[in-house]
Design a protein around this motif. Structure first.
Motif, PDB file in Angstrom:
ATOM      1  N   ARG A 215       0.837  -1.194   0.000  1.00  0.00           N
ATOM      2  CA  ARG A 215       0.000   0.000   0.000  1.00  0.00           C
ATOM      3  C   ARG A 215       0.874   1.247   0.000  1.00  0.00           C
ATOM      4  N   ALA A 216       0.306   2.347  -0.483  1.00  0.00           N
ATOM      5  CA  ALA A 216       1.081   3.562  -0.672  1.00  0.00           C
ATOM      6  C   ALA A 216       1.606   4.115   0.652  1.00  0.00           C
TER       7      ALA A 216
ATOM      8  N   ALA B 186      -3.002   7.309   2.404  1.00  0.00           N
ATOM      9  CA  ALA B 186      -1.951   6.296   2.342  1.00  0.00           C
ATOM     10  C   ALA B 186      -2.286   5.194   3.331  1.00  0.00           C
TER      11      ALA B 186
ATOM     12  N   ASP C 227       2.686  10.815   1.646  1.00  0.00           N
ATOM     13  CA  ASP C 227       3.399  11.893   0.963  1.00  0.00           C
ATOM     14  C   ASP C 227       4.079  12.783   2.007  1.00  0.00           C
TER      15      ASP C 227
END
Length: 552
Positions: free
Chosen positions: A178-179, A311, A182
């Motif tokens: 998973r991301a 995220a 940022d």
């Protein structure tokens, strides 16, 4: 091999251990394929029960629960349980049969367009019209069901396709990373936290998935920021933590609002608008919001985040914790102690007294003293759900299971079966009202047949008590809610289950202790006085913040 054999091999490849469902004529090839496999087929007494079992299994394990039904009425009976899983963010794969392709272009026995009917309540679905696509369809169904935010997918297998031959093989699952958060969003969140005077964390159901609870607890420990959870977020932070202000979710203004009103910054972690309307805590639209979730925030005038970190929740909290190790940001938890103590005192006042009628909060207070931190309590939907959410502290994630997205009655009993299968080492208590119990009480037979053991606690007021509560609070009267019930003790005994109807506090304590210790199916029927419901409504109409000394 037949397409049905391939589908079952694909289930095995996905790690499926149980399929819950009802047999039918059009799914018989799939059933015989299951018979030859390592997957256990659990025949249930109603398809809704099968869907609820898959729902709770998915919620507890993070792996998709699987339910099976035949075409027509079998498939439509799954709908309520699947909608519940979708709005509660439980991973579920539903498989339904269908008539042969050569009769679907015309009016045909039991044939309706199930794929179109299911589409509004699932993440994805498809009809398997060729044996060559079975492997891809199964892999996609599981991948999407388990991908954050999890939910429901659906596959339809026509009976003639199930018998067709194929030389395909199952596709192997692949782990998807998973991301990560940022860095600019994390910088912005840190700046907002740094400027906060009176911050608050609202932990939703996403905070108890994917190790998020562990990192959230670290974050709370480092910052001292107070936490409230939604009904489905209970246990994300332990109720024993001095920074816990327990649960929000009642529409009425409870003690927690004394702090929520003062909060200038709200950090939401895995929070779903569908579960609790932000208008209840951000009605003036003046709070700065940091949204931490797997998906972007819903567009809503009362929920306009200043910062969105879209995220992996665990990764986001891990990064925030790493930053906090380099920069000291702390809030003194002693500021909220008078409020926390007032809430705990309110819980204690619910304690039962010998010679007085049983009340739901009183029984729950006793039950909490008899249960372990990791015992699993499943709540059905009704007036008792409000009391469980409000008065029954959770100490570990996924130990208090409440349906609060779709909020469907009838989930607790079949859910208890799934919980015992998913977590065989933990004790399970399924709590329900008389209305919810009789919606799926037939699954008592399923439980006894499987040999799973847990405690069924039925609150009896001969009423749809939550609806009566809301009607009387709004109008001073009720209509259409009164019920009559069978003798619940004799009903349970007809399934071979030992049952109790305690009349005194001592008898109630004995029944609960004996039931919990037995590890067997037991039923405890408790006649309750519902007047405590309206009494709570009247108390919450006061300004509770004026009833004790709480100043920040």
């Amino acid at each position: 091999m037949k397409a049905s054999d391939l589908l079952v091999k694909a289930l095995e490849k996905e790690g499926v251990t149980h399929v819950f469902g009802v047999p039918g004529e059009e799914n018989q090839d799939l059933l015989f394929s299951l018979e030859k496999s390592n997957v256990t087929f659990v025949p249930t007494r109603h398809e809704q029960g099968a869907a609820f079992m898959a729902d709770v299994y998915g919620r507890l394990t993070g792996k998709a629960g699987v339910c099976l039904a035949t075409l027509g009425p079998g498939a439509t009976n799954l709908l309520t349980g699947l909608a519940d899983a979708q709005l509660d963010k439980s991973p579920v794969v539903a498989i339904t049969a269908q008539g042969s392709l050569d009769r679907l272009h015309k009016e045909s026995h039991q044939a309706v367009d199930i794929v179109s009917m299911f589409r509004p309540i699932v993440k994805w679905n498809a009809s398997i019209t060729s044996p060559q696509i079975v492997a891809e369809a199964v892999r996609k169904a599981f991948k999407l069901a388990e991908t954050e935010k999890p939910g429901v997918t659906h596959l339809e297998l026509p009976e003639d396709v199930a018998r067709m031959e194929t030389d395909k093989e199952p596709l192997a699952p692949r782990r998807v990373r998973r991301a990560s958060p940022d860095f600019k969003a994390v910088d912005a969140a840190m700046a907002v936290i740094r400027d906060a005077k009176c911050p608050l964390i609202i932990a939703g159901n996403g905070a108890i998935r994917k190790l998020a609870s562990k990192h959230l607890r670290d974050f709370v420990g480092k910052t001292g920021i107070p936490v409230v959870t939604t009904f489905m977020g209970k246990g994300a932070v332990s109720g024993k933590d001095p920074r816990s202000l327990f649960t929000i979710g009642l529409k009425a203004r409870d003690f927690q609002m004394c702090y929520v009103d003062r909060a200038d910054v709200v950090i939401t972690v895995g929070y779903d608008v569908a579960e609790y309307d932000p208008q209840n805590w951000n009605g003036a639209k003046g709070k700065r919001i940091i949204h931490i979730d797997f998906t972007p925030a819903e567009v809503y005038e009362y929920y306009q985040p200043d910062v969105e970190i879209v995220a992996d929740i665990s990764a986001t909290l891990w990064e925030l914790n790493r930053r906090l190790a380099e920069e000291k940001i702390g809030f003194d938890p002693r500021r909220i102690q008078p409020l926390r103590e007032r809430i705990l005192d309110d819980f204690k006042h619910a304690a039962l007294e010998e010679g007085k009628p049983f009340t739901v909060p009183g029984v729950l207070a006793l039950l909490r003293t008899l249960t372990k931190d990791d015992d699993i309590l499943l709540s059905d939907v009704g007036s008792h759900k409000m009391w469980i959410a409000r008065n029954y502290p959770a100490y570990e994630p996924n130990t208090v299971i409440i349906s609060n997205g779709f909020a469907s009655m009838g989930i607790a009993l079949p859910g208890g079966i799934a919980a015992r299968i998913a977590r065989p080492g933990q004790r399970v208590i399924a709590v329900m009202g008389d209305g919810g119990f009789l919606m799926n009480s037939q699954e008592l037979e399923t439980a006894t047949r499987l040999g799973v053991g847990f405690t069924v606690l039925v609150f009896n007021d001969n009423d749809y008590g939550l609806i009566r509560w809301k009607q009387e609070a709004a109008t001073g009267r009720s209509f259409g809610t009164a019920l009559t019930n069978p003798d619940f003790v004799k009903y349970a005994e007809s399934f071979g289950i030992k049952a109790y109807r305690p009349r005194t506090v001592k008898e109630l304590e004995h029944a609960l202790k004996e039931s919990l210790a037995s590890g067997e199916m037991r039923l405890v029927a408790v006649d309750i006085d519902p007047r405590e419901n309206l009494a709570l409504t009247k108390r919450l109409q006061q300004d509770l913040c004026d009833t004790f000394d709480f100043k920040l």
